[in-house]
Structures are given as structure tokens and as C-alpha cells.
Design a protein around this motif. Structure first.
Motif, PDB file in Angstrom:
ATOM      1  N   VAL A 186       0.867  -1.171   0.000  1.00 29.71           N
ATOM      2  CA  VAL A 186       0.000   0.000   0.000  1.00 29.71           C
ATOM      3  C   VAL A 186       0.908   1.227   0.000  1.00 29.71           C
ATOM      4  O   VAL A 186       1.676   1.432   0.934  1.00 29.71           O
ATOM      5  N   LEU A 187       0.833   1.986  -1.082  1.00 27.53           N
ATOM      6  CA  LEU A 187       1.651   3.198  -1.191  1.00 27.53           C
ATOM      7  C   LEU A 187       0.741   4.408  -1.064  1.00 27.53           C
ATOM      8  O   LEU A 187      -0.260   4.511  -1.748  1.00 27.53           O
ATOM      9  N   SER A 188       1.110   5.325  -0.165  1.00 31.98           N
ATOM     10  CA  SER A 188       0.328   6.553  -0.036  1.00 31.98           C
ATOM     11  C   SER A 188       1.028   7.689  -0.755  1.00 31.98           C
ATOM     12  O   SER A 188       2.240   7.819  -0.676  1.00 31.98           O
ATOM     13  N   LEU A 189       0.235   8.488  -1.460  1.00 32.69           N
ATOM     14  CA  LEU A 189       0.762   9.715  -2.028  1.00 32.69           C
ATOM     15  C   LEU A 189       0.215  10.835  -1.173  1.00 32.69           C
ATOM     16  O   LEU A 189      -0.990  10.998  -1.082  1.00 32.69           O
ATOM     17  N   ILE A 190       1.102  11.567  -0.500  1.00 31.34           N
ATOM     18  CA  ILE A 190       0.582  12.692   0.269  1.00 31.34           C
ATOM     19  C   ILE A 190       1.143  13.981  -0.291  1.00 31.34           C
ATOM     20  O   ILE A 190       2.197  13.998  -0.930  1.00 31.34           O
ATOM     21  N   GLY A 191       0.408  15.035  -0.085  1.00 33.94           N
ATOM     22  CA  GLY A 191       0.807  16.334  -0.606  1.00 33.94           C
ATOM     23  C   GLY A 191      -0.390  17.248  -0.574  1.00 33.94           C
ATOM     24  O   GLY A 191      -1.514  16.786  -0.418  1.00 33.94           O
ATOM     25  N   PRO A 192      -0.134  18.545  -0.718  1.00 29.86           N
ATOM     26  CA  PRO A 192      -1.253  19.492  -0.655  1.00 29.86           C
ATOM     27  C   PRO A 192      -2.125  19.392  -1.901  1.00 29.86           C
ATOM     28  O   PRO A 192      -1.782  18.679  -2.849  1.00 29.86           O
ATOM     29  N   ARG A 199      -1.498   5.280   8.797  1.00 30.68           N
ATOM     30  CA  ARG A 199      -2.255   4.108   9.211  1.00 30.68           C
ATOM     31  C   ARG A 199      -2.290   3.034   8.150  1.00 30.68           C
ATOM     32  O   ARG A 199      -2.248   1.846   8.438  1.00 30.68           O
ATOM     33  N   LEU A 200      -2.447   3.449   6.905  1.00 32.01           N
ATOM     34  CA  LEU A 200      -2.758   2.467   5.872  1.00 32.01           C
ATOM     35  C   LEU A 200      -1.551   1.960   5.090  1.00 32.01           C
ATOM     36  O   LEU A 200      -1.620   0.923   4.465  1.00 32.01           O
ATOM     37  N   SER A 201      -0.432   2.709   5.114  1.00 31.46           N
ATOM     38  CA  SER A 201       0.542   2.375   4.072  1.00 31.46           C
ATOM     39  C   SER A 201       1.819   1.685   4.510  1.00 31.46           C
ATOM     40  O   SER A 201       2.245   1.780   5.647  1.00 31.46           O
ATOM     41  N   ASP A 202       2.418   1.002   3.534  1.00 35.41           N
ATOM     42  CA  ASP A 202       3.732   0.397   3.696  1.00 35.41           C
ATOM     43  C   ASP A 202       4.814   1.403   3.321  1.00 35.41           C
ATOM     44  O   ASP A 202       5.914   1.387   3.834  1.00 35.41           O
ATOM     45  N   ARG A 203       4.460   2.258   2.331  1.00 41.05           N
ATOM     46  CA  ARG A 203       5.403   3.304   1.925  1.00 41.05           C
ATOM     47  C   ARG A 203       4.623   4.594   1.719  1.00 41.05           C
ATOM     48  O   ARG A 203       3.437   4.569   1.411  1.00 41.05           O
ATOM     49  N   ILE A 204       5.312   5.713   1.879  1.00 40.77           N
ATOM     50  CA  ILE A 204       4.698   7.010   1.672  1.00 40.77           C
ATOM     51  C   ILE A 204       5.522   7.776   0.639  1.00 40.77           C
ATOM     52  O   ILE A 204       6.751   7.735   0.663  1.00 40.77           O
ATOM     53  N   ALA A 205       4.838   8.420  -0.273  1.00 40.85           N
ATOM     54  CA  ALA A 205       5.517   9.322  -1.203  1.00 40.85           C
ATOM     55  C   ALA A 205       4.961  10.716  -0.984  1.00 40.85           C
ATOM     56  O   ALA A 205       3.753  10.901  -0.969  1.00 40.85           O
ATOM     57  N   VAL A 206       5.845  11.684  -0.774  1.00 37.75           N
ATOM     58  CA  VAL A 206       5.396  13.063  -0.588  1.00 37.75           C
ATOM     59  C   VAL A 206       5.523  13.786  -1.921  1.00 37.75           C
ATOM     60  O   VAL A 206       6.567  13.732  -2.566  1.00 37.75           O
ATOM     61  N   MET A 207       4.421  14.402  -2.345  1.00 43.71           N
ATOM     62  CA  MET A 207       4.419  15.061  -3.657  1.00 43.71           C
ATOM     63  C   MET A 207       4.186  16.553  -3.516  1.00 43.71           C
ATOM     64  O   MET A 207       3.500  17.012  -2.616  1.00 43.71           O
ATOM     65  N   ASN A 208       4.788  17.297  -4.421  1.00 41.19           N
ATOM     66  CA  ASN A 208       4.442  18.712  -4.559  1.00 41.19           C
ATOM     67  C   ASN A 208       4.759  19.141  -5.987  1.00 41.19           C
ATOM     68  O   ASN A 208       5.755  18.716  -6.557  1.00 41.19           O
ATOM     69  N   ARG A 209       3.910  19.961  -6.545  1.00 34.09           N
ATOM     70  CA  ARG A 209       4.096  20.494  -7.891  1.00 34.09           C
ATOM     71  C   ARG A 209       4.424  19.418  -8.911  1.00 34.09           C
ATOM     72  O   ARG A 209       5.336  19.565  -9.716  1.00 34.09           O
ATOM     73  N   GLY A 210       3.721  18.311  -8.851  1.00 32.73           N
ATOM     74  CA  GLY A 210       3.869  17.273  -9.859  1.00 32.73           C
ATOM     75  C   GLY A 210       5.062  16.363  -9.683  1.00 32.73           C
ATOM     76  O   GLY A 210       5.292  15.469 -10.491  1.00 32.73           O
ATOM     77  N   ILE A 241       7.594  13.789  -7.123  1.00 27.66           N
ATOM     78  CA  ILE A 241       7.715  13.035  -5.878  1.00 27.66           C
ATOM     79  C   ILE A 241       8.984  13.531  -5.191  1.00 27.66           C
ATOM     80  O   ILE A 241      10.083  13.382  -5.728  1.00 27.66           O
ATOM     81  N   LEU A 242       8.837  14.148  -4.020  1.00 29.12           N
ATOM     82  CA  LEU A 242       9.983  14.730  -3.342  1.00 29.12           C
ATOM     83  C   LEU A 242      10.719  13.693  -2.520  1.00 29.12           C
ATOM     84  O   LEU A 242      11.925  13.741  -2.360  1.00 29.12           O
ATOM     85  N   GLN A 243       9.948  12.767  -1.946  1.00 34.37           N
ATOM     86  CA  GLN A 243      10.565  11.725  -1.131  1.00 34.37           C
ATOM     87  C   GLN A 243       9.655  10.519  -1.110  1.00 34.37           C
ATOM     88  O   GLN A 243       8.435  10.644  -1.078  1.00 34.37           O
ATOM     89  N   ILE A 244      10.254   9.336  -1.140  1.00 31.84           N
ATOM     90  CA  ILE A 244       9.451   8.122  -1.052  1.00 31.84           C
ATOM     91  C   ILE A 244      10.175   7.146  -0.145  1.00 31.84           C
ATOM     92  O   ILE A 244      11.399   7.023  -0.208  1.00 31.84           O
ATOM     93  N   GLY A 245       9.437   6.514   0.764  1.00 37.08           N
ATOM     94  CA  GLY A 245      10.088   5.582   1.668  1.00 37.08           C
ATOM     95  C   GLY A 245       9.121   5.067   2.707  1.00 37.08           C
ATOM     96  O   GLY A 245       7.932   5.363   2.666  1.00 37.08           O
ATOM     97  N   ALA A 246       9.664   4.306   3.669  1.00 40.23           N
ATOM     98  CA  ALA A 246       8.837   3.774   4.743  1.00 40.23           C
ATOM     99  C   ALA A 246       8.288   4.952   5.554  1.00 40.23           C
ATOM    100  O   ALA A 246       8.946   5.979   5.661  1.00 40.23           O
ATOM    101  N   PRO A 247       7.071   4.804   6.124  1.00 39.34           N
ATOM    102  CA  PRO A 247       6.447   5.931   6.824  1.00 39.34           C
ATOM    103  C   PRO A 247       7.335   6.579   7.884  1.00 39.34           C
ATOM    104  O   PRO A 247       7.485   7.790   7.906  1.00 39.34           O
TER     105      PRO A 247
END
Lengths: 232, 373
Positions: free
Chosen positions: B45-51, B215-226, B228-234
Motif C-alpha cells: 500500500v503506497l500513499s501519495l501525500i501532498g497538498p 495508518r494504511l501504508s507500507d510506503r509514503i511518497a510526498v508530492m508537490n508540484r507534480g 515526488i519529493l521523497q518516497i520511503g517507509a512511513p
């Protein structure tokens, strides 16, 4: 006043006895306008959907042309259909001027922009993401379009009503391309005009009542379906 | 590929199910998406977070192959999805749920059956699968209801059931909870967490809520302006943000800019607005650093006699503002530089803190996450 009362009385007599001629005219009207509506729904809904769902340069111009077409004056349509079907005209060889088929063609031309215009509006009202959602559920393009048409069905019913209402009451084109030939291409509106000009108000009133009832019943059925759908 | 430790201690190697290379979406001259490389493992489960506007939806829709116009390649199960026919086949194996439920004007049953009908699946099988998924999302009693009459939570459950009914190989979720009220959202997240765990469905999940992501993910990717700034374990992303933007987005309240002024063994002194902050690490004198401090790592006291250890930073400060944050109080301090601390209601009372009061704030040198500028 007598004229009107007498007219109404005789009109109901004609209706009650199911006068052969009145009945034939009514059935022909229904057949012609019904077929024209069906043709216009096929053409109008499919082209309207294509216009609504695709982005292309000049879309605005096309949509405003369609919307203008919704108010196409029947006499203008009648004129051009007559010219085309005229013996020396481009389609004169078909020999269908002054036939019910000619009326169907003219009425289809009148109803198609009405159906198309309402279809474009209805399809554009659906949420844009709905298309993506349908595709994302694994639909083919064809399945997607069908699903969208189903989603817009209530508005499309309104398109059918408006199209039928437009052509059943139309006179200009019917009289020009149909010729109001007794027992052949005489429909409710053309007969009403003729009887009125002859001073036969009773027959004219009878025909008008039928025209009104017809329009009312068709709309009643469609409205019923629409309301039932909405309640669910 | 990521190595995961199974419950029995055996290390398994996950298969890459989806790979994207050089994904780029441009519209009207602006670049909406620019992702050079992304790999999704089977079952993760990969989460994409960002504004808002970070490109999460664009990335999901592109990965789902919903857009005709993008550049780059998408490889699904080692096969490139390179034409419209392949895209159609690919879309039959994935499913997407949007922020709005986007239900059809039909019964709940028909809605959940929609994806199966597109696949021309038999009546009996549809009935079985639909009922199963309605039960799964706790809406078994709503089958005959019109989708138009559902509450927000019920509608989103229907939308999720519709996606799960087709047993997707990859599930794309685009902020499925963000238009729900908090209690509804909580119960739906609980259910989804359980369902994802049981089904093991590969999921890419966009959200602007980092708690949901955690809560939900195995990995998180932080996005901004199109991007991926960082991706990794939560915990990696939360505790070691790669840059200032990620830090502020994952909940680091205090972000300080400073210059290294001196070095001791294992510790460097960083000058921040004229104050010296001790930081763990090996950085050169004169180097510009960004210091990230989580508010829960800052402690407050009113006793100035507390002795400073070498690894602990203690600064006197004045309380600027106290903001209630539910379980915590957020205290904004001025220590010559701005500092934010979280404390409980009880300690706020015990220390009788109020706005304008003087306190001393301390945080461990090890609690500072350092980003090179």
C-alpha cells in the motif's frame, strides 16, 4: 358564441363516432411525427453525444450552430426540402415530393437539432470525472458512452418530448412538402388549416382537440416515466 | 524491489507489479506531473501525500491509464502498456475510486455490479460477488436502495465495493475519505484497513492527511508540484524528511535555518538567529543547514536551574500563543527563534503556563533532523 358552441358540439360528435377521415388523419400524423422523432433521436443523440464528449477546435461554434438549429423555422426547412425534392432538383429523381415520406424527412430535419441541442446540454451536465470513473471500472469506450447515455436518460427523455412536440404541431413544412393531399398526406395541422379556411369550424375544432390530446398523452406518458425514475 | 520480513522471519522478495518511467503530463504549457521513476510492489500500500494541486490525482489517473495524453511508459506485470488496446486490457485489471462517489443513477446493487457487467460476467457470479462485497463494506441491507438516497458514507462504501467487486490487481484510491465527516471517515478507514489487510490488494492511495497515510501504508511518497519529493517507509519519511517542504508537510512544526560555527566530537554547533544549537552529525564549519524539530520532542519547564547536558539544548523563551489542538496544546515560543512545542492539558495547568510567560524549552540534539541546504 353559437358558432363556437355548435363547433364544439359537432367536434365531440365526430370524435365519439370515430369519424373515418378524422381517424385516418390522426393516425397518419402520429406515424409521420413518430417516425421523424425516432430518426431525430438516433441522429441527434449520437451526434450530440460525440459533440459533448469530445474536445475539438471550433466546438463552441458547432454547439451554437446546433442551438440555433433548435429554432429552425419549419417554413425554411419546408422550402429547402421542396427544392431538393423538386422534379428538377438534386433529389428529384426519387419522386417523393408530396408524399408522407417527404414530411418525415422535413420533420426529422426540424426535430434533429432540438434533440441534439438538449443531448449536448445533458451530456455536458454530467460530472467530468464520471467518464474517468467508468473507464477506470474497465469499460470499453462504447460501454462508457452507453453508460453516460443511461445516466443522462431523464434529460434525454425531455429531448424526445421536445422533438415530438415540435414536429406534431408543425405546419409550414408539412404543407409545403406533403401537399395536404386528402387521404394520403393530410395530417392534423394541415387539415386544421384547410378546414378553418373553408369555414368548417366544427371539423377544425375536432382536429385541434385531437392534436391537443395527442400532445398531452405523449407527454403524460413520458413525464410519468421521468417522475417514476426520479422517485426511486 | 523491497525486501520484507514476514511474520515467520523469512525474507521474501516482492514482485514489482507496476513500473512507471519518465511519466510526464503537460497541459497548456504547464507541467502537471514529472515522475522519472516509480515502482510498485505486489501487495503493498503506497500513499501519495501532498497538498491540493500537488499532482496526486494526475499521477493516479495517469498510472490508471485514464489520460490519452502523457509521455512515458507504464509497465504492468513486466508488459508495457503501449497502445489503446493494451490500455483497455490493463484498465480491466485495475480499479479507481475517486473523492466523489460518482455513483450511477441506479440501485446500490446495480452500481456495485457495473464493473462486472462491463466484463460480461454471468448473472449468478455477479450476484454472488456483489453480495459478498456489499457485506464486506457493511452495506448488505442497502442493495435495493437507489444510490441517489444514500448518505455520504454509504455512497463512498458503495463506490469502494464497486471497485473491490472486480477483484482489481491494483486499486487506485483518490482521497476517498476527504469529503466525509470525521466519525464516518474513522469507521470507513477502520474497515478499509481491515479489508486491505485481508485481501492483500496492491493499493496506491492519495490523501492530504498524513495520519491516514501512516495508518494504511507500507510506503509514503510526498508530492508537490507534480514531483515526488521523497518516497520511503512511513517512519523514514516522518523522521528524516528530505527537504523543508516534506518536513513541513509531515508535521515538523519548527524549521530553522542556521550556519555551522563549531565542531566537537560528533556534535556541531549551529548558529540560529544568534543562538547556538547543538546538533548531532558531521558537518563542515560554515555549512548552511536546515534543522527540523517535531513539537512533541520539545519539553517545557519553569525551573531554570535544570543543568544542561552536552547533548541537550536549553533555551529561555517567552510564550507567544497557546492553541488548543484536541489532545494537546500547541505552544508557540520565542527563544530568539520561533519554536513550537506540544504539551498536555495537565502539564499546562501544572506549570501554570500562559501567554507572555517565561519558560525554558529543551530538546535533545538527537531529536533534531538535519537537512543540508
Amino acid at each position: 358564441m353559437d358558432l363556437i358552441l355548435e363547433g364544439i358540439k359537432k367536434a365531440f360528435l365526430l370524435l365519439a363516432t370515430l369519424d373515418r377521415e378524422v381517424l385516418d388523419i390522426t393516425l397518419l400524423s402520429l406515424k409521420v411525427s413518430g417516425l421523424a422523432t425516432i430518426v431525430s433521436v438516433f441522429i441527434g443523440v449520437s451526434i450530440g453525444t460525440v459533440i459533448a464528449l469530445n474536445e475539438f477546435p471550433g466546438k463552441r461554434i458547432v454547439v451554437s450552430l446546433v442551438n440555433t438549429g433548435m429554432g429552425l423555422p419549419p417554413v425554411v426547412v419546408g422550402l429547402f426540402v421542396t427544392i431538393f425534392l423538386w422534379r428538377s432538383g438534386p433529389l428529384g429523381f426519387l419522386g417523393i415530393l408530396y408524399t408522407p415520406l417527404a414530411i418525415i424527412i422535413a420533420q426529422s430535419i426540424i426535430a434533429t437539432p432540438i434533440v441534439m441541442g438538449i443531448t449536448v446540454a445533458a451530456m455536458q451536465q454530467l460530472p467530468k470525472k464520471l467518464r474517468l470513473q467508468i473507464l477506470a471500472l474497465g469499460a470499453t469506450r462504447l460501454q462508457m458512452v452507453w453508460m453516460l447515455i443511461k445516466e443522462a436518460r431523464l434529460s434525454l427523455l425531455a429531448a424526445v418530448m421536445a422533438g415530438f412536440g415540435g414536429v406534431i404541431s408543425e405546419i409550414g413544412a408539412s404543407i409545403m412538402v406533403g401537399g395536404n393531399i386528402k387521404g394520403y398526406s393530410r395530417v392534423l395541422t394541415t387539415a386544421t388549416v384547410m378546414e378553418t379556411s373553408r369555414g368548417n369550424f366544427d371539423v377544425a375544432i375536432a382536429l385541434s382537440i385531437i392534436l391537443l390530446l395527442l400532445a398531452y398523452f405523449i407527454n403524460l406518458v413520458l413525464t410519468h416515466i421521468q417522475q417514476r425514475e426520479r422517485k426511486q | 524491489m523491497v525486501h520484507k520480513l514476514m511474520a515467520d522471519g523469512k525474507k521474501i522478495m516482492d514482485q514489482t507489479i507496476l513500473e512507471a518511467k519518465n511519466l510526464c503530463v503537460e497541459r497548456a504549457g504547464t507541467r502537471l506531473l514529472d515522475v522519472p521513476h516509480l515502482e510498485i510492489d505486489e501487495g503493498e500500500v503506497l500513499s501519495l501525500i501532498g497538498p491540493n494541486g500537488a499532482g496526486k490525482t494526475t499521477l493516479l489517473a495517469t498510472l490508471c491509464h485514464l489520460f490519452k495524453y502523457f509521455s512515458g511508459t507504464i509497465v504492468f506485470k513486466e508488459k508495457e502498456v503501449d497502445n489503446e488496446l493494451a490500455a483497455g486490457e490493463y484498465r480491466k485489471k485495475v480499479a479507481m475510486v475517486f473523492q466523489e462517489p460518482l455513483l450511477f443513477n441506479a440501485t446500490v446493487f446495480e452500481n456495485v455490479a457495473a464493473g462486472l457487467r462491463f466484463r460480461n460476467i454471468g448473472r449468478q457470479e455477479i450476484k454472488k460477488s456483489v453480495e459478498e462485497n456489499l457485506e464486506r463494506f457493511g452495506i448488505g441491507h442497502l442493495g435495493n436502495r437507489s444510490a441517489r438516497t444514500l448518505s455520504g458514507g454509504e455512497a463512498q462504501r458503495t463506490s469502494l465495493a464497486r471497485a473491490f467487486a472486480i477483484k482489481p490487481d491494483i486499486l487506485f484510491l483518490d482521497e476517498p475519505f476527504s469529503s466525509l465527516d470525521p466519525p464516518t471517515r474513522e469507521s470507513l478507514i477502520d474497515d478499509l484497513e481491515r479489508i486491505l489487510k485481508n485481501s492483500g490488494t496492491t493499493t496506491i492511495f492519495a490523501t492530504h492527511d498524513r495520519i491516514e497515510a501512516l495508518r494504511l501504508s507500507d510506503r509514503i511518497a510526498v508530492m508537490n508540484r507534480g514531483r515526488i519529493l521523497q518516497i520511503g517507509a512511513p517512519d523514514d519519511v516522518m523522521n528524516h524528511p528530505a527537504d523543508e517542504f516534506v518536513a513541513s508537510f509531515v508535521g515538523v512544526e519548527t524549521i530553522l535555518k542556521g550556519k555551522v560555527t563549531g565542531k566537537k566530537t560528533g556534535i556541531v554547533m549551529v548558529s540560529v538567529s544568534g543562538r547556538e544549537v547543538a546538533v548531532i552529525g558531521d558537518y563542515g564549519v560554515g555549512e548552511s543547514l536546515i534543522l527540523c524539530i517535531r513539537p512533541e520532542n520539545v519539553t517545557l519547564s519553569t525551573n531554570p536551574s535544570e543543568t544542561a547536558t552536552s547533548a541537550r539544548n536549553i533555551f529561555p523563551g517567552t510564550i507567544g500563543r497557546i492553541v488548543p489542538m484536541g489532545l494537546f496544546q500547541k505552544v508557540e515560543l520565542d527563544c530568539g527563534f520561533p519554536l513550537v512545542a506540544y504539551i498536555t492539558h495537565d502539564s499546562l495547568k501544572a506549570l501554570s503556563l500562559c501567554e507572555g510567560a517565561d519558560v525554558s524549552a529543551s530538546f535533545k540534539a538527537t531529536a533534531i533532523h538535519v537537512v543540508r541546504k
